[in-house]
Design a protein around this motif. Structure first.
Motif, PDB file in Angstrom:
ATOM      1  N   HIS A 139     -10.123  -2.903   5.992  1.00 30.10           N
ATOM      2  CA  HIS A 139      -9.722  -1.547   6.435  1.00 30.10           C
ATOM      3  C   HIS A 139      -9.076  -0.532   5.443  1.00 30.10           C
ATOM      4  O   HIS A 139      -8.133  -0.084   5.708  1.00 30.10           O
ATOM      5  N   LEU A 140      -9.348  -0.366   4.316  1.00 27.66           N
ATOM      6  CA  LEU A 140      -8.746   0.568   3.349  1.00 27.66           C
ATOM      7  C   LEU A 140      -9.612   1.873   3.595  1.00 27.66           C
ATOM      8  O   LEU A 140     -10.499   1.809   4.201  1.00 27.66           O
ATOM      9  N   ILE A 141      -8.809   2.911   3.307  1.00 29.06           N
ATOM     10  CA  ILE A 141      -9.352   4.066   3.437  1.00 29.06           C
ATOM     11  C   ILE A 141     -10.297   4.566   2.269  1.00 29.06           C
ATOM     12  O   ILE A 141      -9.832   4.407   1.130  1.00 29.06           O
ATOM     13  N   ASP A 142     -11.498   4.673   2.522  1.00 30.21           N
ATOM     14  CA  ASP A 142     -12.589   4.792   1.348  1.00 30.21           C
ATOM     15  C   ASP A 142     -12.276   5.811   0.327  1.00 30.21           C
ATOM     16  O   ASP A 142     -12.587   5.976  -0.619  1.00 30.21           O
ATOM     17  N   GLU A 143     -11.813   7.154   1.113  1.00 35.21           N
ATOM     18  CA  GLU A 143     -11.537   8.241   0.286  1.00 35.21           C
ATOM     19  C   GLU A 143     -10.369   8.220  -0.715  1.00 35.21           C
ATOM     20  O   GLU A 143      -9.950   8.975  -1.488  1.00 35.21           O
ATOM     21  N   LEU A 144      -9.449   7.203  -0.541  1.00 33.87           N
ATOM     22  CA  LEU A 144      -8.360   7.039  -1.171  1.00 33.87           C
ATOM     23  C   LEU A 144      -8.414   6.032  -2.194  1.00 33.87           C
ATOM     24  O   LEU A 144      -8.835   5.026  -2.158  1.00 33.87           O
ATOM     25  N   THR A 145      -7.552   6.004  -3.294  1.00 35.46           N
ATOM     26  CA  THR A 145      -7.511   5.242  -4.502  1.00 35.46           C
ATOM     27  C   THR A 145      -6.737   4.174  -3.939  1.00 35.46           C
ATOM     28  O   THR A 145      -5.886   4.264  -2.919  1.00 35.46           O
ATOM     29  N   ASN A 194      -3.905   4.325  -1.077  1.00 29.62           N
ATOM     30  CA  ASN A 194      -3.974   3.530   0.340  1.00 29.62           C
ATOM     31  C   ASN A 194      -2.470   2.704   0.417  1.00 29.62           C
ATOM     32  O   ASN A 194      -2.128   2.712   1.568  1.00 29.62           O
TER      33      ASN A 194
END
Lengths: 803, 225
Positions: B93-99, B103
């Motif tokens: 569950h990392l945020i895909d749009e963030l590096t 994150n």
């Protein structure tokens, strides 16, 4: 923190290129339309307000009713007397001006040196004109510009046309070979939002009618300047009292009265005939305002739908952020920021689109609109308000919806939201399609009506009739020219009339009727014609004979008293007189003092706009003044025929530019407003369909995503592609059908109202609704079809694995 | 550190209550490493969510660092887990749009940590997990193990007292899994972070100092090492 929001927002935008593009383009189109319409509305609402005295200027209109008339006639045209008399007799009137449309009958030939132009916008007015109205003088002095009877004030572009860069002041313009007018002032071009439009303004004193004050012969436009602070109603009372006093007794049978209209209400609120400037309609203004808002809301709805459609993809992110400590308000602001970025892009694109569209839109609505219409401060604050409003309108719901996701559920991949939000989204799509279907139905009906008008048999043959302006030319020369033309091979008939046969204006009354009381009086329309008029125009004679040489000789006798006129009446006129056509022939009647006999009864034909029912008309020979020469051509090699006619014109009238048009064009011109309504409807239809389809597409994306698993299972259980496409499409088609059902009665009602304005109209048929429904269903199916086919073709293994 | 007393979670299904968690009492002390095991549907994840305050129990009392969680308002509860708890998920569950960098930084943003301080903390964390070279990559550009490392780094950035891990190695191969478990063990022993993990794997469970077995929403057995 805001930087973080902006960053995610921007990356999201880039990642979902298609949906972002759809959102932005959809919203931009909505904003573009909104801007165009509001600019147009501003232009309409500021009409005439540039006049410093706008609050004190009133227009005088004239109404009259003869005892045997069913209804009163209201006209913007007034006789010569009221302005000077009211100014003198009524203390509250500070000043007044009479304006005469010098180029109403035909354009004026204006000469300067070797330059000869045909001017169609020349007015003449009392010398007070520039004191009452505020036109900006570049050269000359408004206070005395029109004092000299032979002075003329021209606009900057007119000055440029005649004099180039030379100083126009003091130069002489020769108007219609007779009047030598000296340029006494140059003003900036008259703004499009002025009801008094002109290129040249002469002095009223050059008109013979200025010599005597009369209470009949209404041909002027009259404006009064009231003393400061005088309420219009007060002055109206005094004028009513004066007019009543002036016209009581002395055998007055006609009821006449004058009405004051505040200048700023004339353009949008006046319903009198014969206006100087085609008037707008306040109802249209309201409708357009509503349409502007609806288009904007439609586009916002769309954006809203697309954002929530993407929510499934955002759910995980929302869950993660919440688990990491984001409060709901923080997420709300984040999504609002995203909406703000989209809105900003859309506004920029929308403003740019509007900028590109303004020239086309100006031609479209017949007046110059551009960003110049706005004051800069208004434009900027308007844009900011629009930005905030659209962001809130489009962003609030999705932001609330998204930020409410429960992290425990979203992190497991269970996106909640099939419940309440879905109903809302569906109603929004229904709303969009209600609007689309409304416009489709309206457009079909409007186009139908316009075609109907064009093809309606008006009882007169307009085909291949050339109309030449001959207003005021000597009669003998006209007859000689006529005789020359009739020799030409392409010409099958030539006649002359006072008015154009598709728009006859002259107000007369019939009296001294055989077998009737001496005080009988019936208001009719009448038109002086040359004797072959009825035959050339193909009007059918029911009883009696056409005018002949003897009638012509009768009206050419010098002794006015001894003339015996041969009258031609239409069926409606004969009926109004209480006769059958065969009874009418040979009956003695008088037309404003002209005595004669009814020579023929013709079948009813439309001689004014088809908005009006056919009323009584009298056609009679009178060879004093003809405005139009009608040349019927045989339709073969028209270009050559035109050339011949022009060549003959130049030998007959070397000093006058030839002005001609075809009767059909003039006829169509009368429905320009209706045509424009039709065009506007068409444009709105396309825009709303486009925007609605974007919305539907968004919902289809959303719904197929939600149903991926269901579709997977169905496929595993043996459903074919066809079943799946049907399954998904049926859902949306249901929405569209609901929209059609809601929209049809609304459109029916609105268009019935619109059609009420036409005396001749189509009836609204069931197939209109059916074809609108069919059209929108097909469009919707194409929009949804791609999504459903893609879903149907997807591999179930893939969709089921994610669980 | 935390205490659950007679916690139950059920769903109303017709007239019946469908228990997911049935009268569980559990105390976890600071510094413990607890592994929760049990077959599918035994209530492991629900229990973890209740402990992490992502889910609310239907009945029972829940104390966390001496606060009565069952009486707290939503906002206070969020503040509590912001301060004390870090989450690690099976699906990262990392945020895909963030590096990677962003994150890891995100929890600090929500805790109103100043920009310069954030920079230092993130740099420290990247260093510690030896992923400095990957800080500008997006999650999709990393392998599963690397993503989970980032996930753990993110969970640790705010210096939580308690880490809740829901099958942290479930999506990893055995070698990557082992590395993650070693890391947990080290965090537990060296930094004194309390860890509660849910796992299917007997082997991974044994990294813990206590194993709790759940069956049908009840504690079947509890072993301490």
């Amino acid at each position: 923190m805001i930087r973080n929001y902006l960053k995610t927002a921007w990356r999201n935008l880039l990642q979902n290129k298609t949906t972002s593009l759809i959102s932005i383009v959809g919203l931009a189109i909505g904003i573009c339309c909104f801007l165009l319409l509001t600019t147009y509305l501003i232009n309409e609402l500021r009409y005439d307000r540039f006049n410093e005295n706008a609050g004190r200027i009133v227009r005088l209109t004239y109404s009259y009713q003869s005892p045997d008339d069913v209804a009163a006639t209201h006209t913007a045209l007034t006789p010569t007397a009221p302005v000077p008399v009211f100014k003198q007799e009524i203390a509250d009137v500070e000043d007044g001006v009479r304006i005469y449309n010098y180029t109403d009958g035909r354009p004026a030939a204006v000469e300067y040196g070797d330059k000869l132009f045909s001017e169609s916008k020349m007015l003449v007015a009392d010398q007070s004109f520039f004191n009452i109205f505020s036109f900006k003088f570049i050269k000359g002095n408004p206070a005395n510009a029109l004092v000299d009877p032979s002075s003329v004030v021209i606009t900057a572009s007119t000055a440029k046309k005649y004099f180039g860069d030379d100083d126009p002041i003091g130069k002489i313009l020769k108007v219609n070979q007779t009047n030598n007018l000296m340029v006494s002032g140059v003003i900036e071009d008259v703004p499009a939002y002025s009801q008094i439009k002109f290129d040249l303004m002469g002095n009223y004193a050059i008109m013979p009618r200025s010599k005597n004050l009369k209470w009949d012969s209404a041909n002027d436009y009259s404006y009064l300047l009231l003393k400061p602070g005088m309420p219009v109603a007060e002055v109206q009372k005094k004028i009513d009292a004066f007019v009543k006093n002036r016209f009581s007794g002395e055998g007055q049978t006609n009821h006449i009265w004058y009405t004051l209209e505040p200048l700023t209400r004339v353009h949008l609120h006046s319903d009198t005939a014969d206006n100087l400037d085609p008037s707008g309609n306040i109802t249209y203004i309201y409708i357009l305002a509503v349409v502007a808002v609806i288009l904007l809301v439609l586009a916002c709805v769309n954006f809203l739908n697309l954002v929530t459609a993407k929510s499934a993809e955002r759910a995980k992110e929302i869950g993660v952020r919440k688990v990491m400590g984001a409060q709901r308000i923080q997420l709300f602001i984040q999504f609002l920021t995203e909406a703000g970025i989209i809105t900003l892009c859309s506004i920029l694109l929308g403003v740019f689109l509007a900028y590109l569209c303004f020239p086309a839109f100006s031609t479209f609505c017949g007046q110059l609109v551009s960003f110049d219409t706005w004051r800069t401060s208004w434009l900027i604050s308007g844009t900011v308000i629009l930005f905030v409003l659209v962001t809130l309108l489009a962003g609030t719901y999705p932001s609330l919806y998204l930020s409410a996701f429960k992290p425990a559920a979203t992190l497991k991949g269970k996106v909640s939201g099939y419940a309440g939000g879905n109903a809302l989204r569906k109603s929004l799509v229904v709303f969009q399609f209600v609007v689309s279907v409304f416009f489709i139905i309206s457009t079909i009906i409007a186009v139908n009506q316009l075609q109907y008008i064009q093809n309606l048999n008006t009882g007169m043959n307009r085909d291949q009739v050339m109309v030449l302006d001959i207003g005021g030319m000597p009669f003998n020369k006209i007859m000689a020219f006529k005789n020359e033309l009739i020799q030409q091979p392409g010409v099958s008939g030539v006649t002359a009339t006072y008015d154009s046969p598709v728009n006859v204006q002259g107000g007369y009354s019939i009296n001294s009727v055989e077998d009737k009381n001496s005080d009988f009086s019936l208001s009719v329309t009448a038109v002086p014609v040359e004797r072959s008029f009825v035959k050339t125009m193909g009007i059918k004679i029911l009883q009696g004979r056409n005018l002949d040489l003897s009638d012509e000789q009768q009206v050419l006798t010098d002794d006015y008293e001894k003339r015996k006129y041969g009258f031609i009446l239409n069926e409606t006129a004969v009926k109004a007189l209480g006769w059958k056509p065969q009874q009418a022939i040979g009956k003695r009647i008088g037309l404003n003092g002209r005595m004669g006999f009814i020579k023929a009864v013709v079948r009813d034909f439309n001689f004014t706009s088809l908005h009006e029912k056919i009323t009584p008309i009298v056609i009679f020979p009178q060879y004093d003044w003809f405005g139009k020469l009608l040349v019927k051509t045989n339709g073969k090699n028209t270009a050559n025929t035109i050339k011949q006619i022009q060549a003959s014109w130049h030998t007959f009238y070397p000093d006058i530019p030839v002005n001609f048009h075809f009767l059909d064009e003039e006829f169509n011109e009368m429905y320009k407003n209706d045509q424009r309504t039709g065009d506007i409807l068409k444009a709105f239809t396309i825009v709303t369909i486009f925007i609605s389809c974007l919305g539907l597409f968004g919902l289809a994306v959303f719904s197929t995503k939600q149903r991926v698993k269901e579709i997977g299972i169905r496929k595993v259980l043996g459903a074919g592609v066809f079943n799946i496409v049907g399954l998904i499409s049926a859902d949306f088609l249901k929405l569209v059908i609901v929209a059609v059902i809601i929209s049809s009665p609304l459109a029916w009602y609105a268009m019935s109202r619109w059609l009420q304005d036409f005396a001749y109209r189509v009836s609204i048929q069931w197939w209109v609704f059916a074809s609108a429904a069919g059209m929108v269903v097909i469009i919707a199916f194409i929009t949804v079809g791609y999504q459903s086919i893609r879903a149907a073709l997807s591999n179930p293994v893939k969709s089921l694995r994610s669980e | 550190m935390l205490s659950l007393q007679h916690i139950s979670k059920y769903y109303q299904a017709g007239g019946n209550k469908n228990y997911v968690i049935n009268d569980i009492s559990l105390d976890v002390d600071e510094g413990e490493f607890v592994s929760i095991m049990g077959p599918s549907g035994s209530g492991k994840s629900t229990l973890l969510n209740i402990i992490g305050m992502l889910d609310e129990p239907s009945e029972g009392y829940h104390y966390f660092v001496n606060e009565a969680v069952h009486q707290l308002k939503e906002k206070k509860r969020a503040a509590l887990y912001k301060q004390y708890i870090g989450f690690v998920f099976q699906a990262y569950h990392l945020i895909d749009e963030l590096t990677v960098y962003e994150n890891i930084e995100t929890p600090l943003i929500y805790q109103d940590v100043k920009g310069s301080e954030r920079k230092a903390m993130v740099a420290d964390m990247l260093d510690r997990f030896q992923i400095v070279g990957k800080k500008d990559l997006f999650p999709a550009q990393l392998s599963g193990g690397q993503q989970q490392l980032v996930g753990i780094a993110r969970a640790l950035i705010a210096k939580p007292k308690l880490i809740l891990a829901d099958e942290p190695t479930g999506n990893l191969n055995s070698k990557q899994g082992e590395e993650i478990m070693e890391l947990f063990s080290k965090l537990n022993k060296e930094d004194g972070v309390t860890i509660i993990q849910v796992t299917h794997s007997e082997k991974n469970a044994e990294y813990g100092s206590r194993i709790i077995n759940l069956l049908d929403g009840r504690i079947e057995s509890s072993r301490k090492f």
